[in-house]
Structures are given as C-alpha cells and as structure tokens.
Design a protein around this motif. Structure first.
Motif, PDB file in Angstrom:
ATOM      1  N   VAL A  37       0.847  -1.199   0.000  1.00 48.06           N
ATOM      2  CA  VAL A  37       0.000   0.000   0.000  1.00 48.06           C
ATOM      3  C   VAL A  37       0.884   1.251   0.000  1.00 48.06           C
ATOM      4  CG1 VAL A  37      -1.622   1.353   1.418  1.00 48.06           C
ATOM      5  CG2 VAL A  37      -1.967  -1.109   1.130  1.00 48.06           C
ATOM      6  N   ALA A  38       1.866   1.262   0.871  1.00 47.86           N
ATOM      7  CA  ALA A  38       2.748   2.433   0.979  1.00 47.86           C
ATOM      8  C   ALA A  38       3.581   2.617  -0.291  1.00 47.86           C
ATOM      9  CB  ALA A  38       3.652   2.296   2.199  1.00 47.86           C
ATOM     10  N   LYS A  39       4.056   1.521  -0.878  1.00 45.71           N
ATOM     11  CA  LYS A  39       4.865   1.619  -2.101  1.00 45.71           C
ATOM     12  C   LYS A  39       4.030   2.142  -3.260  1.00 45.71           C
ATOM     13  CE  LYS A  39       7.770  -1.784  -3.138  1.00 45.71           C
ATOM     14  NZ  LYS A  39       8.374  -3.150  -3.185  1.00 45.71           N
ATOM     15  N   ARG A  40       2.772   1.754  -3.316  1.00 46.40           N
ATOM     16  CA  ARG A  40       1.889   2.220  -4.394  1.00 46.40           C
ATOM     17  C   ARG A  40       1.720   3.737  -4.336  1.00 46.40           C
ATOM     18  NH1 ARG A  40       0.414   1.875  -9.339  1.00 46.40           N
ATOM     19  NH2 ARG A  40      -1.755   2.317  -9.693  1.00 46.40           N
ATOM     20  N   ILE A  41       1.675   4.272  -3.142  1.00 52.72           N
ATOM     21  CA  ILE A  41       1.487   5.714  -2.986  1.00 52.72           C
ATOM     22  C   ILE A  41       2.821   6.458  -3.100  1.00 52.72           C
ATOM     23  CG2 ILE A  41       0.780   7.530  -1.354  1.00 52.72           C
ATOM     24  CD1 ILE A  41      -1.340   5.472  -0.336  1.00 52.72           C
ATOM     25  N   ALA A  42       3.851   5.959  -2.407  1.00 51.18           N
ATOM     26  CA  ALA A  42       5.136   6.659  -2.366  1.00 51.18           C
ATOM     27  C   ALA A  42       5.993   6.407  -3.597  1.00 51.18           C
ATOM     28  CB  ALA A  42       5.916   6.244  -1.118  1.00 51.18           C
ATOM     29  N   ARG A  43       5.801   5.266  -4.239  1.00 55.35           N
ATOM     30  CA  ARG A  43       6.589   4.872  -5.414  1.00 55.35           C
ATOM     31  C   ARG A  43       8.089   4.874  -5.128  1.00 55.35           C
ATOM     32  NH1 ARG A  43       2.350   7.978  -8.229  1.00 55.35           N
ATOM     33  NH2 ARG A  43       1.114   6.461  -9.362  1.00 55.35           N
ATOM     34  N   ASP A  44       8.416   4.554  -3.878  1.00 54.61           N
ATOM     35  CA  ASP A  44       9.813   4.504  -3.462  1.00 54.61           C
ATOM     36  C   ASP A  44       9.886   3.498  -2.316  1.00 54.61           C
ATOM     37  OD1 ASP A  44      11.875   5.617  -1.289  1.00 54.61           O
ATOM     38  OD2 ASP A  44      12.585   6.197  -3.287  1.00 54.61           O
ATOM     39  N   THR A  45      10.666   2.449  -2.507  1.00 53.55           N
ATOM     40  CA  THR A  45      10.710   1.358  -1.530  1.00 53.55           C
ATOM     41  C   THR A  45      11.211   1.820  -0.172  1.00 53.55           C
ATOM     42  OG1 THR A  45      11.007  -0.253  -3.289  1.00 53.55           O
ATOM     43  CG2 THR A  45      11.599  -0.959  -1.075  1.00 53.55           C
ATOM     44  N   ALA A  46      12.307   2.569  -0.145  1.00 52.28           N
ATOM     45  CA  ALA A  46      12.874   3.013   1.133  1.00 52.28           C
ATOM     46  C   ALA A  46      11.891   3.911   1.880  1.00 52.28           C
ATOM     47  CB  ALA A  46      14.192   3.735   0.907  1.00 52.28           C
ATOM     48  N   LEU A  47      11.263   4.821   1.166  1.00 54.99           N
ATOM     49  CA  LEU A  47      10.281   5.707   1.787  1.00 54.99           C
ATOM     50  C   LEU A  47       9.076   4.899   2.272  1.00 54.99           C
ATOM     51  CD1 LEU A  47       9.396   8.542   2.555  1.00 54.99           C
ATOM     52  CD2 LEU A  47       8.529   8.835   0.218  1.00 54.99           C
ATOM     53  N   ALA A  48       8.634   3.931   1.490  1.00 56.24           N
ATOM     54  CA  ALA A  48       7.504   3.083   1.889  1.00 56.24           C
ATOM     55  C   ALA A  48       7.833   2.293   3.153  1.00 56.24           C
ATOM     56  CB  ALA A  48       7.128   2.142   0.754  1.00 56.24           C
ATOM     57  N   GLU A  49       9.055   1.805   3.253  1.00 55.75           N
ATOM     58  CA  GLU A  49       9.462   1.089   4.462  1.00 55.75           C
ATOM     59  C   GLU A  49       9.404   2.001   5.682  1.00 55.75           C
ATOM     60  OE1 GLU A  49      13.295  -0.369   3.266  1.00 55.75           O
ATOM     61  OE2 GLU A  49      12.425  -2.146   2.272  1.00 55.75           O
ATOM     62  N   ASP A  50       9.848   3.245   5.515  1.00 52.93           N
ATOM     63  CA  ASP A  50       9.776   4.221   6.613  1.00 52.93           C
ATOM     64  C   ASP A  50       8.321   4.496   6.989  1.00 52.93           C
ATOM     65  OD1 ASP A  50      12.534   4.408   6.618  1.00 52.93           O
ATOM     66  OD2 ASP A  50      12.589   6.305   5.498  1.00 52.93           O
ATOM     67  N   ILE A  51       7.472   4.597   5.999  1.00 52.01           N
ATOM     68  CA  ILE A  51       6.051   4.850   6.243  1.00 52.01           C
ATOM     69  C   ILE A  51       5.435   3.698   7.027  1.00 52.01           C
ATOM     70  CG2 ILE A  51       3.790   4.998   5.104  1.00 52.01           C
ATOM     71  CD1 ILE A  51       5.276   6.641   2.874  1.00 52.01           C
ATOM     72  N   VAL A  52       5.734   2.469   6.640  1.00 53.06           N
ATOM     73  CA  VAL A  52       5.170   1.305   7.340  1.00 53.06           C
ATOM     74  C   VAL A  52       5.679   1.255   8.777  1.00 53.06           C
ATOM     75  CG1 VAL A  52       5.104  -1.220   7.401  1.00 53.06           C
ATOM     76  CG2 VAL A  52       4.703  -0.011   5.252  1.00 53.06           C
ATOM     77  N   HIS A  53       6.952   1.554   8.971  1.00 53.49           N
ATOM     78  CA  HIS A  53       7.509   1.591  10.325  1.00 53.49           C
ATOM     79  C   HIS A  53       6.743   2.602  11.180  1.00 53.49           C
ATOM     80  CE1 HIS A  53      10.486   1.504  13.544  1.00 53.49           C
ATOM     81  NE2 HIS A  53      10.461   2.832  13.510  1.00 53.49           N
ATOM     82  N   GLU A  54       6.575   3.802  10.623  1.00 49.36           N
ATOM     83  CA  GLU A  54       5.838   4.861  11.329  1.00 49.36           C
ATOM     84  C   GLU A  54       4.376   4.454  11.551  1.00 49.36           C
ATOM     85  OE1 GLU A  54       5.466   8.688  13.104  1.00 49.36           O
ATOM     86  OE2 GLU A  54       7.287   7.766  12.309  1.00 49.36           O
ATOM     87  N   ALA A  55       3.796   3.771  10.567  1.00 49.87           N
ATOM     88  CA  ALA A  55       2.401   3.331  10.701  1.00 49.87           C
ATOM     89  C   ALA A  55       2.253   2.373  11.876  1.00 49.87           C
ATOM     90  CB  ALA A  55       1.925   2.672   9.406  1.00 49.87           C
ATOM     91  N   PHE A  56       3.193   1.457  12.046  1.00 55.49           N
ATOM     92  CA  PHE A  56       3.100   0.526  13.171  1.00 55.49           C
ATOM     93  C   PHE A  56       3.270   1.244  14.508  1.00 55.49           C
ATOM     94  CE2 PHE A  56       3.235  -2.878  10.086  1.00 55.49           C
ATOM     95  CZ  PHE A  56       2.362  -3.800  10.661  1.00 55.49           C
ATOM     96  N   ILE A  57       4.077   2.284  14.533  1.00 54.62           N
ATOM     97  CA  ILE A  57       4.177   3.094  15.753  1.00 54.62           C
ATOM     98  C   ILE A  57       2.833   3.766  16.025  1.00 54.62           C
ATOM     99  CG2 ILE A  57       5.236   5.172  16.747  1.00 54.62           C
ATOM    100  CD1 ILE A  57       7.832   4.328  15.242  1.00 54.62           C
ATOM    101  N   ASN A  58       2.222   4.315  14.963  1.00 55.01           N
ATOM    102  CA  ASN A  58       0.913   4.962  15.115  1.00 55.01           C
ATOM    103  C   ASN A  58      -0.165   3.962  15.518  1.00 55.01           C
ATOM    104  OD1 ASN A  58       2.188   7.313  14.344  1.00 55.01           O
ATOM    105  ND2 ASN A  58       1.252   7.419  12.326  1.00 55.01           N
ATOM    106  N   ILE A  59      -0.108   2.768  14.961  1.00 55.27           N
ATOM    107  CA  ILE A  59      -1.073   1.723  15.322  1.00 55.27           C
ATOM    108  C   ILE A  59      -0.914   1.369  16.798  1.00 55.27           C
ATOM    109  CG2 ILE A  59      -1.642  -0.724  14.971  1.00 55.27           C
ATOM    110  CD1 ILE A  59      -0.903  -0.166  11.922  1.00 55.27           C
ATOM    111  N   TRP A  60       0.325   1.187  17.234  1.00 52.46           N
ATOM    112  CA  TRP A  60       0.590   0.863  18.635  1.00 52.46           C
ATOM    113  C   TRP A  60       0.064   1.971  19.555  1.00 52.46           C
ATOM    114  CZ3 TRP A  60       1.812  -2.918  21.786  1.00 52.46           C
ATOM    115  CH2 TRP A  60       2.333  -2.635  23.040  1.00 52.46           C
ATOM    116  N   ASN A  61       0.391   3.218  19.217  1.00 48.87           N
ATOM    117  CA  ASN A  61      -0.021   4.345  20.063  1.00 48.87           C
ATOM    118  C   ASN A  61      -1.510   4.653  19.968  1.00 48.87           C
ATOM    119  OD1 ASN A  61       2.573   4.828  21.078  1.00 48.87           O
ATOM    120  ND2 ASN A  61       3.112   6.083  19.322  1.00 48.87           N
ATOM    121  N   GLY A  62      -2.121   4.343  18.830  1.00 47.94           N
ATOM    122  CA  GLY A  62      -3.519   4.704  18.634  1.00 47.94           C
ATOM    123  C   GLY A  62      -4.511   3.567  18.777  1.00 47.94           C
TER     124      GLY A  62
END
Length: 179
Positions: A37-62
């Motif tokens: 999902v993140a790669k489809r939007i960001a079109r950049d693997t490294a950025l998508a990986e960062d987004i997923v990492h941040e998403a899991f932090i947000n999921i944990w906190n939220g």
C-alpha cells in the motif's frame, strides 16, 4: 486444516493494553501488504518502508482509539497506513516522475485503461467495471494513486464539487455491489 482467520480486533485490543506480542503478530500478518500500500502511494521502496515503520508506531499508540462501531479493525490498520503515506507525500510536496513508458501510455490513453485493475480477479474489480468511466477514474485516482479530491479535479478538468459527489456516489455503489 485451514488456517484460522486472524482476529484484527482482538489484536488491536491487546495492543491497547500494551501487549507487544500483539503488535508483533499484526506485523507478521500484514507487513508485506501494508508495504505494498505504501509503495503504491510513495513509489519509493525506502520511503515506503519508513512509512510502514511509522504506521506501526501509530497503530501501537492509537490502538486504544480504535472503535469497532466505525469500521473493521483491519480497515483501520490499512487506513492508518494509507493516510500516513498520503500525508508524507503531501508534506514532501513532490511529484514522482513517471517513466517514459508510463508517460506514453497515459498520453496515448487518457482513459482508465492504464490502471492495471482489469488484469486482476475479484469482486471489487467487477464492481468497478459497473461504474461510469469518469467515476471509476475518480475512485482509482483517489484510492490507487492517492490523489486528493482537488488534485483529481485538476487532473480531470472537472469541478471539485463534481469530483467529490462522484466519489461519494461511487463508493456507495461499490458498497452495494460488494454486499
């Protein structure tokens, strides 16, 4: 013996209680798909990986804020990731350059043919086929390309209010078709 269904709601409740194993299970269950999902939007693997990492932090906190009356737990997890990816891309304020091949395809075919949804199977793709081309294009630009309503209106040369109405009605039609 079939694999048991993953209980996203129980997993989020466990995350809300601070059970780290639940987050690990959620990560193992959906990390690859969320990365997609993140790669489809960001079109950049490294950025998508960062987004997923941040998403899991947000999921944990939220996780404590998840309300099952407002939607499915799995949908909430994907929504957190998708919205984060869209926000990152908007914050970056950058345009992702298309390859020459994609630009030629888009220039040659202004219709929604360039979306690869036809090559896939499944009910959602059949339901998309029932939408008028302009409305289908709005849905795909919003949920596949991650464009905002105003970006879609600009891209299609259509008034913003019309785009918003098309998306709202098309989502209702898709929900009805999927039921």
């Amino acid at each position: 013996m079939p694999e048991p269904l993953f209980d996203y709601e129980a997993c989020l409740l466990a995350c809300a209680r601070g059970e780290q194993q639940a987050l690990r299970q959620l990560y193992e269950q959906d990390c690859a798909r969320l990365l997609g999902v993140a790669k489809r939007i960001a079109r950049d693997t490294a950025l998508a990986e960062d987004i997923v990492h941040e998403a899991f932090i947000n999921i944990w906190n939220g996780a404590g804020g998840f309300d099952p009356r407002r939607g499915s737990a799995r949908g909430w997890v994907y929504s957190v990731t998708r919205h984060l990816a869209l926000n990152v891309m908007r914050k970056k304020g950058r345009e992702v350059a298309l390859s020459d091949e994609h630009e030629q395809t888009l220039a040659a075919e202004p219709s929604t043919e360039h979306f690869e949804y036809r090559a896939r199977s499944g009910k959602v793709y059949q339901c998309l086929e029932h939408l008028e081309p302009a409305r289908r294009s709005c849905i795909l630009h919003a949920y596949v390309d991650g464009l905002s309503h105003s970006e879609i209106a600009q891209k299609l040369g259509t008034p913003l209010g019309t785009v918003k109405a098309w998306i709202k009605r098309s989502l209702a039609a898709l929900r009805e078709c999927m039921a």
